[in-house]
Design a protein around this motif. Structure first.
Motif, short mmCIF file in Angstrom:
data_model
loop_
_atom_site.label_atom_id
_atom_site.label_comp_id
_atom_site.label_asym_id
_atom_site.label_seq_id
_atom_site.Cartn_x
_atom_site.Cartn_y
_atom_site.Cartn_z
N LEU A 175 -30.96 -7.34 -21.82
CA LEU A 175 -32.21 -6.61 -22.06
C LEU A 175 -33.10 -6.61 -20.81
CD1 LEU A 175 -33.94 -5.11 -24.12
CD2 LEU A 175 -34.94 -7.31 -24.72
N GLY A 176 -33.21 -7.75 -20.14
CA GLY A 176 -34.03 -7.82 -18.93
C GLY A 176 -33.54 -6.87 -17.85
N VAL A 177 -32.25 -6.91 -17.59
CA VAL A 177 -31.66 -6.03 -16.56
C VAL A 177 -31.81 -4.57 -16.97
CG1 VAL A 177 -29.50 -5.38 -15.44
CG2 VAL A 177 -30.05 -7.78 -15.75
N LEU A 178 -31.53 -4.29 -18.22
CA LEU A 178 -31.60 -2.91 -18.71
C LEU A 178 -33.01 -2.34 -18.60
CD1 LEU A 178 -30.00 -0.64 -20.11
CD2 LEU A 178 -30.77 -1.60 -22.28
N LEU A 179 -34.02 -3.13 -18.95
CA LEU A 179 -35.40 -2.63 -18.87
C LEU A 179 -35.81 -2.34 -17.43
CD1 LEU A 179 -37.19 -4.87 -21.51
CD2 LEU A 179 -36.75 -2.41 -21.65
N ILE A 180 -35.49 -3.23 -16.53
CA ILE A 180 -35.86 -3.01 -15.12
C ILE A 180 -35.12 -1.81 -14.55
CG2 ILE A 180 -35.75 -3.98 -12.80
CD1 ILE A 180 -36.36 -6.69 -14.04
N LEU A 181 -33.82 -1.73 -14.78
CA LEU A 181 -33.05 -0.61 -14.24
C LEU A 181 -33.45 0.71 -14.87
CD1 LEU A 181 -29.48 -2.15 -13.91
CD2 LEU A 181 -31.13 -1.67 -12.11
N THR A 182 -33.73 0.71 -16.16
CA THR A 182 -34.15 1.95 -16.83
C THR A 182 -35.44 2.46 -16.23
OG1 THR A 182 -33.09 1.29 -18.89
CG2 THR A 182 -34.81 2.95 -19.05
N TYR A 183 -36.40 1.57 -16.04
CA TYR A 183 -37.67 2.03 -15.47
C TYR A 183 -37.51 2.45 -14.01
CZ TYR A 183 -42.57 2.62 -14.58
OH TYR A 183 -43.77 3.16 -14.25
N ALA A 184 -36.65 1.74 -13.27
CA ALA A 184 -36.46 2.07 -11.85
C ALA A 184 -35.81 3.44 -11.67
CB ALA A 184 -35.61 1.00 -11.18
N PHE A 185 -34.87 3.79 -12.57
CA PHE A 185 -34.15 5.04 -12.40
C PHE A 185 -34.63 6.17 -13.30
CE2 PHE A 185 -31.06 1.90 -10.79
CZ PHE A 185 -30.95 2.41 -9.52
N PHE A 186 -35.59 5.88 -14.17
CA PHE A 186 -36.15 6.92 -15.03
C PHE A 186 -36.93 7.88 -14.15
CE2 PHE A 186 -39.10 8.41 -18.43
CZ PHE A 186 -38.13 8.89 -19.30
N PRO A 187 -36.73 9.18 -14.30
CA PRO A 187 -37.37 10.13 -13.39
C PRO A 187 -38.89 10.24 -13.54
CG PRO A 187 -36.17 11.30 -15.10
CD PRO A 187 -35.86 9.84 -15.27
N PHE A 188 -39.44 9.73 -14.62
CA PHE A 188 -40.88 9.83 -14.84
C PHE A 188 -41.49 8.44 -14.74
CE2 PHE A 188 -38.83 13.13 -17.40
CZ PHE A 188 -39.33 14.24 -16.76
N ASP A 189 -42.60 8.35 -14.04
CA ASP A 189 -43.33 7.09 -13.89
C ASP A 189 -44.67 7.21 -14.59
OD1 ASP A 189 -41.49 5.73 -12.39
OD2 ASP A 189 -42.40 6.21 -10.46
N LEU A 190 -45.28 6.06 -14.83
CA LEU A 190 -46.65 6.08 -15.34
C LEU A 190 -47.57 6.72 -14.30
CD1 LEU A 190 -46.93 2.51 -16.90
CD2 LEU A 190 -46.66 4.68 -18.09
N ILE A 191 -47.38 6.32 -13.06
CA ILE A 191 -48.11 6.90 -11.93
C ILE A 191 -47.05 7.41 -10.94
CG2 ILE A 191 -49.73 6.47 -10.06
CD1 ILE A 191 -50.83 4.15 -11.76
N PRO A 192 -47.04 8.68 -10.61
CA PRO A 192 -46.00 9.22 -9.73
C PRO A 192 -45.94 8.51 -8.37
CG PRO A 192 -47.40 10.97 -10.60
CD PRO A 192 -48.01 9.67 -11.01
#
Length: 91
Positions: free
Chosen positions: A37-54
């Motif tokens: 879960l820890g690895v998945l959450l970090i990688l998902t946010y890192a590679f997700f094309p949308f950020d909270l702040i671009p």
């Protein structure tokens, strides 16, 4: 509140935090789904094309990525087994 701040202070010391992370992932006391879960959450946010702040807002865009990763890592410290927390004095 103080436990939360103590965990953040611990994470800012890489000479202590990196061995903790290594032992977290090697330990048989930590369930596999918690490790994943820890690895998945970090990688998902890192590679997700949308950020909270671009990210094109140079410094501010990078800071939100660091804050989210820090939050996930802080949660990993929180769910670590008690024996591991005691060994690294994170309690």
């Amino acid at each position: 509140m103080f436990k939360h701040l103590k965990r953040i202070k611990f994470m800012l010391k890489p000479w202590r935090f990196l061995p903790f992370l290594k032992e977290f992932y090697v330990s048989k006391d930590v369930q596999l789904h918690k490790k994943a879960l820890g690895v998945l959450l970090i990688l998902t946010y890192a590679f997700f094309p949308f950020d909270l702040i671009p990210d094109f807002l140079y410094l501010i865009g990078i800071i939100d990525d660091v804050v989210i990763a820090g939050f996930v890592l802080e949660r990993m410290v929180n769910i670590a087994p008690q024996s591991l927390k005691e060994k690294y004095n994170v309690i």
